[in-house]
Design an enzyme around this catalytic site. Sequence first.
Site, PDB file in Angstrom:
ATOM      1  N   LYS A 187       0.825  -1.214   0.000  1.00 63.84           N
ATOM      2  CA  LYS A 187       0.000   0.000   0.000  1.00 63.84           C
ATOM      3  C   LYS A 187       0.851   1.252   0.000  1.00 63.84           C
ATOM      4  O   LYS A 187       0.474   2.264  -0.587  1.00 63.84           O
ATOM      5  CB  LYS A 187      -0.948   0.001   1.204  1.00 63.84           C
ATOM      6  N   LYS A 205      -3.857 -10.542  -7.027  1.00 64.32           N
ATOM      7  CA  LYS A 205      -5.105 -10.768  -6.280  1.00 64.32           C
ATOM      8  C   LYS A 205      -6.223  -9.887  -6.841  1.00 64.32           C
ATOM      9  O   LYS A 205      -5.962  -8.734  -7.219  1.00 64.32           O
ATOM     10  CB  LYS A 205      -4.834 -10.390  -4.814  1.00 64.32           C
ATOM     11  N   LYS A 221     -10.544  -4.345  -5.366  1.00 65.82           N
ATOM     12  CA  LYS A 221     -11.370  -3.258  -5.901  1.00 65.82           C
ATOM     13  C   LYS A 221     -10.533  -2.068  -6.347  1.00 65.82           C
ATOM     14  O   LYS A 221     -11.050  -1.152  -6.982  1.00 65.82           O
ATOM     15  CB  LYS A 221     -12.479  -2.855  -4.924  1.00 65.82           C
TER      16      LYS A 221
HETATM   17  P1  TYM Z   1     -10.666  -6.443   3.136  1.00 60.91           P
HETATM   18  O1  TYM Z   1     -11.729  -5.424   3.382  1.00 60.91           O
HETATM   19  O2  TYM Z   1      -9.602  -6.119   2.168  1.00 60.91           O
HETATM   20  O3  TYM Z   1     -11.318  -7.821   2.719  1.00 60.91           O
HETATM   21  C1  TYM Z   1     -12.346  -8.474   3.459  1.00 60.91           C
HETATM   22  C2  TYM Z   1     -12.131  -9.966   3.425  1.00 60.91           C
HETATM   23  O4  TYM Z   1     -12.116 -10.435   2.073  1.00 60.91           O
HETATM   24  C3  TYM Z   1     -10.935 -11.193   1.841  1.00 60.91           C
HETATM   25  N1  TYM Z   1     -10.492 -10.980   0.453  1.00 60.91           N
HETATM   26  C4  TYM Z   1     -10.217 -11.952  -0.422  1.00 60.91           C
HETATM   27  N2  TYM Z   1     -10.258 -13.289  -0.316  1.00 60.91           N
HETATM   28  C5  TYM Z   1      -9.931 -14.015  -1.413  1.00 60.91           C
HETATM   29  N3  TYM Z   1      -9.561 -13.461  -2.589  1.00 60.91           N
HETATM   30  C6  TYM Z   1      -9.504 -12.128  -2.746  1.00 60.91           C
HETATM   31  N4  TYM Z   1      -9.150 -11.597  -3.910  1.00 60.91           N
HETATM   32  C7  TYM Z   1      -9.838 -11.299  -1.633  1.00 60.91           C
HETATM   33  N5  TYM Z   1      -9.900  -9.953  -1.443  1.00 60.91           N
HETATM   34  C8  TYM Z   1     -10.292  -9.782  -0.161  1.00 60.91           C
HETATM   35  C9  TYM Z   1      -9.916 -10.637   2.829  1.00 60.91           C
HETATM   36  O5  TYM Z   1      -8.895 -11.565   3.078  1.00 60.91           O
HETATM   37  C10 TYM Z   1     -10.796 -10.384   4.036  1.00 60.91           C
HETATM   38  O6  TYM Z   1     -10.975 -11.559   4.788  1.00 60.91           O
HETATM   39  N6  TYM Z   1      -7.826  -5.717   7.152  1.00 60.91           N
HETATM   40  C11 TYM Z   1      -9.005  -6.382   6.668  1.00 60.91           C
HETATM   41  C12 TYM Z   1     -10.266  -5.969   7.401  1.00 60.91           C
HETATM   42  C13 TYM Z   1     -10.187  -6.165   8.880  1.00 60.91           C
HETATM   43  C14 TYM Z   1     -10.294  -7.399   9.548  1.00 60.91           C
HETATM   44  C15 TYM Z   1     -10.190  -7.081  10.940  1.00 60.91           C
HETATM   45  C16 TYM Z   1     -10.435  -8.725   9.132  1.00 60.91           C
HETATM   46  C17 TYM Z   1     -10.033  -5.189   9.791  1.00 60.91           C
HETATM   47  N7  TYM Z   1     -10.038  -5.737  11.049  1.00 60.91           N
HETATM   48  C18 TYM Z   1     -10.224  -8.068  11.910  1.00 60.91           C
HETATM   49  C19 TYM Z   1     -10.482  -9.710  10.111  1.00 60.91           C
HETATM   50  C20 TYM Z   1     -10.368  -9.367  11.485  1.00 60.91           C
HETATM   51  C21 TYM Z   1      -9.196  -6.003   5.210  1.00 60.91           C
HETATM   52  O7  TYM Z   1      -8.742  -4.989   4.756  1.00 60.91           O
HETATM   53  O8  TYM Z   1     -10.018  -6.843   4.533  1.00 60.91           O
END
Ligand code: TYM
Length: 332
Positions: A115, A197, A200
């Site tokens: 990032k 990956k 968005k």
């Molecule tokens: P975020 O918002 O990027 O994504 C949410 C969840 O979706 C999964 N994910 C994917 N899985 C498979 N293939 C992909 N291309 C893909 N893109 C996203 C992510 O692994 C995630 O599980 N930091 C986290 C949000 C967060 C969080 C937490 C998660 C904040 N606090 C505490 C678990 C526990 C995030 O940015 O996810």
Amino acid sequence: MQQVKDRVFSGTQPTGVPTLGNYVGAYRNWLKMQDDYDCLFCVVDMHSLTVRNDAAELRKNAKSLLALYLAVGFDPEKCILYFQSHVPEHAQLSWILNCYTYMGELSRMTQFKDKSAKHSENINAGLFTYPVLMAADILLFNVQYVPVGEDQKQHVEITRDIAERFNNIYGDVFTIPKPLISNVGARIMSLSVPENKMSKSDDASGYISMLDTTDVIISKFKKAVTDSEKEVRYDPKAKPGVSNLLTIYSVMTDKSVKDAEKDFEGVGYGGFKLAVGEAVADKLKPIQDEYNRIMDDKVYLESVSKDGAQKARKIAMKTYGKVARKVGLAQI
Ligand code: TYM
């Protein structure tokens, strides 16, 4: 009240509409857990502040994400659905945990490196300490499991390290959480650059938004990058595009990857891509209809959000109170 079931926490950032990657890597697995675990599924809006947003848009996306959680099937009678920013203990615990986290370990985080390369004009301290807020999210609720996609594994691991460090000093304050990552679909790849990956922040042809129309979904799959062979075969190294599409198809149709391969024996890539697109559109359509219905029901959304925050806060206050006492914050 005694905690009887194991507890689960997970969340999504409300930056834009969730993608098919979010659905496959996360929501699909969360859904399977809500009957057997005490689940908290959070809209982590404070995490989204680490990149610049338009305020009105962020607010709208956060509301839309809550509606999407409901549309996917998370039942507020069974699990706690809420906005992170409505429970101030997230930020409070995060500050304390910052003081038990090392610069060295944060600078090794892959997501921070990625990032900060992407947003070189805005490498803010929040981007750096992002995993500590995530650790606070998880540790506040003493959860056993954190179901996530593969990209978040490292963040759950640092959460475990921080919790163990804290417990070594103060006794058993935090439950040590385990990441739960499914064997299939933990990393859905971009349709246009299948080595990356699905995200968005990609160009729009690379990702499927959960709110894309059927026509858009099918047209994006038709253009998905594959390879110059003709065989639909699962081999992520040699055939990343085809393997990604097979994974998506297998998840959408609840078939094993092996059975998915059989469905396309002798079928050309054109027919294969169309079938994957249709499977995705069929899965997303009822969710989209439900989403549109819920988005119009402001009263319901408000009641879910208020109720969720209240329930989450009750648990969070207990943990935070304990932590504040342990570290010696003023009590009078
Ligand atoms: P975020 O918002 O990027 O994504 C949410 C969840 O979706 C999964 N994910 C994917 N899985 C498979 N293939 C992909 N291309 C893909 N893109 C996203 C992510 O692994 C995630 O599980 N930091 C986290 C949000 C967060 C969080 C937490 C998660 C904040 N606090 C505490 C678990 C526990 C995030 O940015 O996810």
